[in-house]
Design a protein around this motif. Structure first.
Motif, mmCIF file in Angstrom:
data_model
loop_
_atom_site.group_PDB
_atom_site.id
_atom_site.type_symbol
_atom_site.label_atom_id
_atom_site.label_comp_id
_atom_site.label_asym_id
_atom_site.label_seq_id
_atom_site.Cartn_x
_atom_site.Cartn_y
_atom_site.Cartn_z
ATOM 1 N N VAL A 12 7.877 20.585 23.679
ATOM 2 C CA VAL A 12 7.552 18.766 24.115
ATOM 3 C C VAL A 12 9.457 19.372 25.202
ATOM 4 N N LEU A 13 9.644 19.441 25.090
ATOM 5 C CA LEU A 13 11.404 19.403 26.081
ATOM 6 C C LEU A 13 11.179 19.637 27.521
ATOM 7 N N ALA A 14 9.913 21.164 27.408
ATOM 8 C CA ALA A 14 9.170 22.086 28.874
ATOM 9 C C ALA A 14 8.404 20.718 29.859
ATOM 10 N N HIS A 15 8.019 20.136 28.910
ATOM 11 C CA HIS A 15 7.120 18.402 29.649
ATOM 12 C C HIS A 15 7.596 18.422 30.770
ATOM 13 N N PRO A 16 6.639 18.403 32.055
ATOM 14 C CA PRO A 16 7.790 17.662 33.431
ATOM 15 C C PRO A 16 8.065 16.135 33.074
ATOM 16 N N GLY A 17 7.126 16.170 32.127
ATOM 17 C CA GLY A 17 7.976 13.869 32.059
ATOM 18 C C GLY A 17 8.046 13.834 31.284
ATOM 19 N N VAL A 53 11.870 10.289 25.294
ATOM 20 C CA VAL A 53 12.001 8.823 26.981
ATOM 21 C C VAL A 53 11.203 10.131 27.725
ATOM 22 N N LEU A 54 11.044 9.314 28.432
ATOM 23 C CA LEU A 54 9.948 9.412 29.432
ATOM 24 C C LEU A 54 10.277 9.081 30.627
ATOM 25 N N ARG A 55 9.597 10.092 31.669
ATOM 26 C CA ARG A 55 9.978 9.544 33.284
ATOM 27 C C ARG A 55 9.193 8.356 33.067
ATOM 28 N N ALA A 56 9.727 7.659 34.159
ATOM 29 C CA ALA A 56 9.448 6.187 34.293
ATOM 30 C C ALA A 56 7.773 6.588 36.097
ATOM 31 N N ASP A 57 8.111 7.863 36.759
ATOM 32 C CA ASP A 57 7.547 7.849 37.159
ATOM 33 C C ASP A 57 5.900 8.517 37.507
#
Length: 90
Positions: A12-17, A53-57
């Protein structure tokens, strides 16, 4: 279960988002192991729960769908709940 929780957390941590794993509002999304906890991943008899927690972009629904499939790729055909605790600017 320890190996599975660790592998799921790493995948999961390896996902770019994904910015980071999160324990949820009360820190309950975690797998308790001897001497430590894998926060953000709960592996149980009813499936897997992940809090992130995800990236907002990045758009949230597609990232959640990708995470669900990613978890199933590691854990097998189990029910997967993905909780988005927050989004942050990159």
């Amino acid at each position: 279960m320890a190996d599975l929780a660790d592998r799921l957390g790493a995948a999961v941590l390896a996902h770019p988002g994904v910015v980071r794993l999160d324990g949820g509002p009360f820190g309950t999304v975690a797998t308790a192991l001897p001497g430590r906890r894998v926060v953000g991943v709960a592996v149980g008899a009813r499936g897997v729960e992940v809090a992130v927690v995800l990236r907002a972009d990045r758009p949230v629904p597609p990232v959640v769908a990708e995470l669900r499939e990613l978890v199933r790729g590691v854990a097998g055909p189990v029910p997967v709940d993905v909780h988005v605790s927050d989004v942050e600017e990159p």
